[in-house]
Motif scaffolding. Structure first.
Motif, PDB file in Angstrom:
ATOM      1  N   PRO A  12       0.806  -1.126   0.227  1.00  0.00           N
ATOM      2  CA  PRO A  12       0.104   0.040   0.025  1.00  0.00           C
ATOM      3  C   PRO A  12       0.807   1.277  -0.196  1.00  0.00           C
ATOM      4  CG  PRO A  12      -0.821  -1.504   1.603  1.00  0.00           C
ATOM      5  CD  PRO A  12       0.419  -1.865   0.965  1.00  0.00           C
ATOM      6  N   THR A  13       0.789   2.063  -0.964  1.00  0.00           N
ATOM      7  CA  THR A  13       1.438   3.334  -1.081  1.00  0.00           C
ATOM      8  C   THR A  13       1.457   4.220   0.059  1.00  0.00           C
ATOM      9  OG1 THR A  13       0.856   3.359  -3.402  1.00  0.00           O
ATOM     10  CG2 THR A  13       2.115   5.262  -2.501  1.00  0.00           C
ATOM     11  N   ALA A  14       0.498   4.358   0.790  1.00  0.00           N
ATOM     12  CA  ALA A  14       0.421   5.013   1.942  1.00  0.00           C
ATOM     13  C   ALA A  14       1.111   4.478   3.228  1.00  0.00           C
ATOM     14  CB  ALA A  14      -1.268   5.195   2.598  1.00  0.00           C
ATOM     15  N   ARG A  15       1.451   3.178   3.174  1.00  0.00           N
ATOM     16  CA  ARG A  15       2.402   2.653   3.989  1.00  0.00           C
ATOM     17  C   ARG A  15       3.827   2.477   3.747  1.00  0.00           C
ATOM     18  NH1 ARG A  15      -0.964  -2.752   6.405  1.00  0.00           N
ATOM     19  NH2 ARG A  15       0.429  -2.151   8.153  1.00  0.00           N
ATOM     20  N   LYS A  16       4.322   3.221   2.865  1.00  0.00           N
ATOM     21  CA  LYS A  16       5.740   3.369   2.508  1.00  0.00           C
ATOM     22  C   LYS A  16       6.718   3.391   3.588  1.00  0.00           C
ATOM     23  CE  LYS A  16       8.985   5.560  -0.654  1.00  0.00           C
ATOM     24  NZ  LYS A  16       9.125   6.612  -1.664  1.00  0.00           N
ATOM     25  N   GLU A  17       6.369   4.434   4.572  1.00  0.00           N
ATOM     26  CA  GLU A  17       7.503   4.753   5.574  1.00  0.00           C
ATOM     27  C   GLU A  17       7.467   3.483   6.392  1.00  0.00           C
ATOM     28  OE1 GLU A  17       9.676   6.982   5.958  1.00  0.00           O
ATOM     29  OE2 GLU A  17       9.120   7.423   3.841  1.00  0.00           O
ATOM     30  N   GLU A  18       6.180   2.888   6.825  1.00  0.00           N
ATOM     31  CA  GLU A  18       6.033   1.618   7.602  1.00  0.00           C
ATOM     32  C   GLU A  18       6.815   0.356   6.995  1.00  0.00           C
ATOM     33  OE1 GLU A  18       2.616  -1.183   9.603  1.00  0.00           O
ATOM     34  OE2 GLU A  18       2.001   0.523   8.480  1.00  0.00           O
ATOM     35  N   TYR A  19       6.780   0.541   5.842  1.00  0.00           N
ATOM     36  CA  TYR A  19       7.287  -0.682   4.937  1.00  0.00           C
ATOM     37  C   TYR A  19       8.992  -0.469   5.214  1.00  0.00           C
ATOM     38  CZ  TYR A  19       8.966  -3.527   1.181  1.00  0.00           C
ATOM     39  OH  TYR A  19       9.780  -4.660   0.233  1.00  0.00           O
ATOM     40  N   LEU A  20       9.394   0.756   5.060  1.00  0.00           N
ATOM     41  CA  LEU A  20      10.857   1.107   5.032  1.00  0.00           C
ATOM     42  C   LEU A  20      11.325   0.756   6.557  1.00  0.00           C
ATOM     43  CD1 LEU A  20      13.378   1.865   3.757  1.00  0.00           C
ATOM     44  CD2 LEU A  20      12.866   4.734   4.169  1.00  0.00           C
ATOM     45  N   GLU A  21      10.705   0.959   7.577  1.00  0.00           N
ATOM     46  CA  GLU A  21      11.085   0.758   8.714  1.00  0.00           C
ATOM     47  C   GLU A  21      11.223  -0.713   9.139  1.00  0.00           C
ATOM     48  OE1 GLU A  21       8.602   1.315  13.180  1.00  0.00           O
ATOM     49  OE2 GLU A  21       8.738   2.893  11.745  1.00  0.00           O
ATOM     50  N   CYS A  41      13.526  -1.841  -3.125  1.00  0.00           N
ATOM     51  CA  CYS A  41      13.214  -1.073  -4.236  1.00  0.00           C
ATOM     52  C   CYS A  41      11.950  -0.663  -4.112  1.00  0.00           C
ATOM     53  CB  CYS A  41      13.761  -1.598  -5.415  1.00  0.00           C
ATOM     54  SG  CYS A  41      15.721  -2.034  -5.586  1.00  0.00           S
ATOM     55  N   TRP A  42      11.533   0.709  -4.372  1.00  0.00           N
ATOM     56  CA  TRP A  42      10.338   1.106  -4.605  1.00  0.00           C
ATOM     57  C   TRP A  42       9.801   1.182  -5.761  1.00  0.00           C
ATOM     58  CZ3 TRP A  42       6.686   1.106  -0.805  1.00  0.00           C
ATOM     59  CH2 TRP A  42       5.370   1.843  -0.826  1.00  0.00           C
ATOM     60  N   GLY A  43       8.645   0.742  -6.417  1.00  0.00           N
ATOM     61  CA  GLY A  43       8.635   0.934  -7.980  1.00  0.00           C
ATOM     62  C   GLY A  43       8.332   2.253  -8.389  1.00  0.00           C
ATOM     63  N   ASP A  44       9.131   2.639  -9.580  1.00  0.00           N
ATOM     64  CA  ASP A  44       8.999   3.884 -10.017  1.00  0.00           C
ATOM     65  C   ASP A  44       8.494   4.239 -11.420  1.00  0.00           C
ATOM     66  OD1 ASP A  44       9.573   6.739 -10.145  1.00  0.00           O
ATOM     67  OD2 ASP A  44      11.199   6.050 -11.538  1.00  0.00           O
ATOM     68  N   ASP A  45       9.025   3.006 -12.332  1.00  0.00           N
ATOM     69  CA  ASP A  45       8.663   2.716 -13.473  1.00  0.00           C
ATOM     70  C   ASP A  45       8.226   1.431 -13.835  1.00  0.00           C
ATOM     71  OD1 ASP A  45       8.106   3.352 -16.323  1.00  0.00           O
ATOM     72  OD2 ASP A  45      10.415   3.353 -16.795  1.00  0.00           O
ATOM     73  N   VAL A  46       7.117   1.269 -13.213  1.00  0.00           N
ATOM     74  CA  VAL A  46       6.785  -0.296 -13.451  1.00  0.00           C
ATOM     75  C   VAL A  46       5.370  -0.639 -14.167  1.00  0.00           C
ATOM     76  CG1 VAL A  46       6.515  -2.507 -11.863  1.00  0.00           C
ATOM     77  CG2 VAL A  46       7.882  -0.693 -11.125  1.00  0.00           C
ATOM     78  N   PRO A  47       5.445  -0.802 -15.555  1.00  0.00           N
ATOM     79  CA  PRO A  47       4.434  -0.546 -16.299  1.00  0.00           C
ATOM     80  C   PRO A  47       3.577  -2.076 -16.344  1.00  0.00           C
ATOM     81  CG  PRO A  47       6.225  -1.114 -17.811  1.00  0.00           C
ATOM     82  CD  PRO A  47       6.872  -0.744 -16.335  1.00  0.00           C
ATOM     83  N   MET A  96       3.165  -7.855   8.545  1.00  0.00           N
ATOM     84  CA  MET A  96       3.653  -7.266   7.548  1.00  0.00           C
ATOM     85  C   MET A  96       2.929  -6.074   7.016  1.00  0.00           C
ATOM     86  SD  MET A  96       5.306 -10.564   5.672  1.00  0.00           S
ATOM     87  CE  MET A  96       3.676 -11.239   5.431  1.00  0.00           C
ATOM     88  N   PRO A  97       3.570  -4.873   6.761  1.00  0.00           N
ATOM     89  CA  PRO A  97       2.803  -3.859   5.859  1.00  0.00           C
ATOM     90  C   PRO A  97       2.275  -4.193   4.616  1.00  0.00           C
ATOM     91  CG  PRO A  97       5.227  -3.438   6.071  1.00  0.00           C
ATOM     92  CD  PRO A  97       5.002  -4.532   6.708  1.00  0.00           C
ATOM     93  N   PHE A  98       1.962  -5.353   4.097  1.00  0.00           N
ATOM     94  CA  PHE A  98       1.638  -5.617   2.765  1.00  0.00           C
ATOM     95  C   PHE A  98       1.016  -7.003   2.811  1.00  0.00           C
ATOM     96  CE2 PHE A  98       5.913  -6.881   3.072  1.00  0.00           C
ATOM     97  CZ  PHE A  98       5.909  -8.440   2.726  1.00  0.00           C
TER      98      PHE A  98
END
Length: 114
Positions: A12-21, A41-47, A96-98
């Protein structure tokens, strides 16, 4: 040559910081149990693909981001010993945050590392 565990997840994009922690904690635990490197790695260009793609593989929803990670071990034997310890380490026993049911993972023999 080294051994690598690879992972793809929809987070979940809103949980990025929790995922990183969580990833920082996991890196500490994995390294204590023999891993030599952990990369997140956090997706940036993932078509989205027509037949296959990272988003399709993890059933990524519009509010999620695809993450790709890997852990490097000295050998498969070191990975097997370390992973057994990691899976029972109490620091990683929480939620887990996912959605772990959509996590894709596998172990790989390294063929080339330049």
């Amino acid at each position: 040559m080294s051994y690598v565990d690879g992972f793809v997840a929809a987070v979940p994009t809103a949980r990025k910081e929790e995922y990183l922690e969580q990833a920082r904690l996991a890196a500490t635990v994995f390294k204590e149990h023999g891993a030599t490197r952990l990369v997140e790695c956090w997706g940036d260009d993932v078509p989205e693909g027509k037949l296959t793609s990272f988003p399709m593989a993890v059933k990524c929803e519009p509010h999620e981001t695809v993450c790709f990670s890997w852990i490097t071990w000295p050998s498969k034997e070191a990975r097997n010993r370390g992973m057994d310890k990691v899976m029972t380490d109490p620091r990683l026993q929480g939620e887990m945050p996912f959605d772990g049911k959509r996590l894709i993972y596998g172990g790989f023999d390294m063929l080339l590392d330049l």
